[in-house]
Design a protein around this motif. Structure first.
Motif, PDB file in Angstrom:
ATOM      1  N   SER A 159       2.442   4.839 -20.064  1.00 29.17           N
ATOM      2  CA  SER A 159       1.544   3.901 -19.384  1.00 29.17           C
ATOM      3  C   SER A 159       1.665   2.471 -19.889  1.00 29.17           C
ATOM      4  O   SER A 159       1.030   1.562 -19.343  1.00 29.17           O
ATOM      5  N   GLU A 247       3.514  -3.036 -10.339  1.00 29.27           N
ATOM      6  CA  GLU A 247       3.351  -1.697 -10.910  1.00 29.27           C
ATOM      7  C   GLU A 247       3.945  -0.651  -9.974  1.00 29.27           C
ATOM      8  O   GLU A 247       3.805  -0.748  -8.751  1.00 29.27           O
ATOM      9  N   VAL A 248       4.598   0.348 -10.574  1.00 29.96           N
ATOM     10  CA  VAL A 248       5.177   1.460  -9.821  1.00 29.96           C
ATOM     11  C   VAL A 248       4.958   2.739 -10.625  1.00 29.96           C
ATOM     12  O   VAL A 248       4.599   2.706 -11.800  1.00 29.96           O
ATOM     13  N   SER A 249       5.217   3.868  -9.991  1.00 28.99           N
ATOM     14  CA  SER A 249       5.253   5.144 -10.701  1.00 28.99           C
ATOM     15  C   SER A 249       6.454   5.933 -10.198  1.00 28.99           C
ATOM     16  O   SER A 249       6.956   5.699  -9.087  1.00 28.99           O
ATOM     17  N   LYS A 266      -1.821   4.986   2.298  1.00 32.20           N
ATOM     18  CA  LYS A 266      -2.103   4.737   0.888  1.00 32.20           C
ATOM     19  C   LYS A 266      -0.882   4.875  -0.009  1.00 32.20           C
ATOM     20  O   LYS A 266      -1.000   4.715  -1.224  1.00 32.20           O
ATOM     21  N   GLU A 267       0.281   5.150   0.557  1.00 37.40           N
ATOM     22  CA  GLU A 267       1.444   5.423  -0.282  1.00 37.40           C
ATOM     23  C   GLU A 267       2.714   4.874   0.344  1.00 37.40           C
ATOM     24  O   GLU A 267       2.908   4.960   1.558  1.00 37.40           O
ATOM     25  N   SER A 278       7.177   5.096  -6.342  1.00 40.49           N
ATOM     26  CA  SER A 278       5.991   4.843  -5.536  1.00 40.49           C
ATOM     27  C   SER A 278       5.455   3.475  -5.931  1.00 40.49           C
ATOM     28  O   SER A 278       5.122   3.240  -7.103  1.00 40.49           O
ATOM     29  N   LYS A 280       2.839   0.570  -6.394  1.00 35.45           N
ATOM     30  CA  LYS A 280       1.404   0.613  -6.643  1.00 35.45           C
ATOM     31  C   LYS A 280       0.711  -0.733  -6.469  1.00 35.45           C
ATOM     32  O   LYS A 280      -0.356  -0.811  -5.860  1.00 35.45           O
ATOM     33  N   THR A 281       1.291  -1.801  -7.031  1.00 31.57           N
ATOM     34  CA  THR A 281       0.699  -3.133  -6.941  1.00 31.57           C
ATOM     35  C   THR A 281       1.803  -4.119  -6.590  1.00 31.57           C
ATOM     36  O   THR A 281       2.825  -4.166  -7.284  1.00 31.57           O
ATOM     37  N   GLY A 291      -3.196  -4.159  -4.114  1.00 28.02           N
ATOM     38  CA  GLY A 291      -2.844  -2.757  -4.196  1.00 28.02           C
ATOM     39  C   GLY A 291      -2.035  -2.349  -2.980  1.00 28.02           C
ATOM     40  O   GLY A 291      -2.090  -2.997  -1.927  1.00 28.02           O
ATOM     41  N   ILE A 292      -1.288  -1.253  -3.111  1.00 25.73           N
ATOM     42  CA  ILE A 292      -0.368  -0.881  -2.040  1.00 25.73           C
ATOM     43  C   ILE A 292      -1.096  -0.525  -0.750  1.00 25.73           C
ATOM     44  O   ILE A 292      -0.610  -0.804   0.352  1.00 25.73           O
ATOM     45  N   SER A 293      -2.279   0.070  -0.827  1.00 26.12           N
ATOM     46  CA  SER A 293      -3.010   0.411   0.402  1.00 26.12           C
ATOM     47  C   SER A 293      -3.416  -0.842   1.160  1.00 26.12           C
ATOM     48  O   SER A 293      -3.362  -0.876   2.401  1.00 26.12           O
TER      49      SER A 293
END
Length: 311
Positions: A159, A247-249, A266-267, A278, A280-281, A291-293
């Protein structure tokens, strides 16, 4: 009581300074930090975190654009300090200044001789290192090349990013300095030369290094993104314009590098050279960070599976 001149600039250095100020064994005579700079889109003048701490303690503050040969250097040398402590100061110290005190040490955020230079935390993350650390070393004219007084390390968590790791290592550096400096000053702790065969460098991140190459693996891109967050921030191209990715995951998926593999409200999952990410930001050109959404339901509502980033 040991009389010290402290030199530093960012929050990392401010944490170290606060540790010295709270320890009765040290008397900080003055602080040297970089000049106030205009930052952000509105170009507002902002003082350094070290200056903010110095002001809160009513310490004398020096902010030379270049310390070498300046009047500020002459004034500093006249203060009668026993030693100099630096932490992410951002300037080389002239030999004349180093020789004017009994000792001069630097709190460097790497496990020397690995990552000499200005961006050791960034490189530790970008390169996927398992641990990061701090070395207290003697100051010499060559960059981060002095003998090592003490070092300590912590694990890099999945993280972690540049911001979180800076905060953690600031505490490590503060505590390591306070533990080791008394024995070093008394002569009980003998510095160890660096192994020159193991030296590596971490120069400041160049603009071209901020751009994502989707042909790399998902893990390499994940490390690059977090190794540049919250600054300088990685980016790619979207519809021909710069698209910042904060940010990603890691995600499941298999497809062409840069190709949108999954798109819901949302993705947003994008393919890489190996695996997928994925998002994220993000921050589209001309828009705020979001945010991605929010992106998918606003500026990115036209994004479809099969579209490509990086083109």
């Amino acid at each position: 009581m040991i009389k010290i001149i402290f030199m530093g600039t960012p929050a990392f250095a401010a944490t170290v300074l606060e540790g010295l100020l709270a320890d009765e064994r040290y008397h900080v005579l003055a602080v040297v930090t970089q000049p106030d700079r205009a930052v952000g889109r509105k170009r507002q003048i902002q003082m350094t975190p070290v200056k903010e701490v110095a002001l809160s303690h009513d310490l004398p503050i020096y902010q030379p654009e270049k310390i070498s040969g300046s009047q500020e250097m002459a004034d500093i040398m006249a203060l009668g300090a026993d030693g100099i402590v630096t932490a992410a100061f951002g300037q080389f110290l002239p030999t004349k200044l180093l020789h004017s005190v009994d000792f001069a040490v630097n709190v460097h955020a790497s496990l020397l001789p690995k990552y000499r230079g200005g961006a050791p935390i960034h490189y530790a993350l970008i390169n996927g290192d398992e641990r990061a650390g701090v070395t207290i070393m003697e100051m010499v004219k060559e960059m981060d090349a002095g003998d090592m007084i003490a070092s300590d390390s912590i694990p890099i968590e999945e993280s972690d990013n540049v911001g979180t790791l800076f905060g953690k290592l600031a505490l490590v550096g503060r505590d390591l300095l306070l533990r080791s400096l008394p024995d070093y000053v008394s002569g009980e702790l003998i510095p160890i030369p660096q192994d020159e065969s193991q030296v590596s460098f971490s120069p400041n991140i160049r603009p071209e290094e901020e751009r994502l190459d989707w042909n790399k693996s998902a893990r390499a891109l994940f490390n690059q993104v977090r190794g540049m967050y919250p600054w300088p921030v990685a980016h790619t191209l979207w519809q021909g314009q710069r698209f910042k990715i904060y940010e990603v995951s890691l995600a499941e998926g298999d497809g062409s590098p840069g190709q949108v593999l999954v798109r819901t409200k949302k993705e947003l999952i994008v393919g890489t050279g190996q695996g997928a990410l994925s998002l994220k930001t993000v921050q589209p050109a001309g828009k705020p960070k979001m945010g991605i959404s929010d992106f998918l339901n606003g500026a990115g509502r036209d994004v479809q599976v099969g579209d490509n980033f990086g083109q």
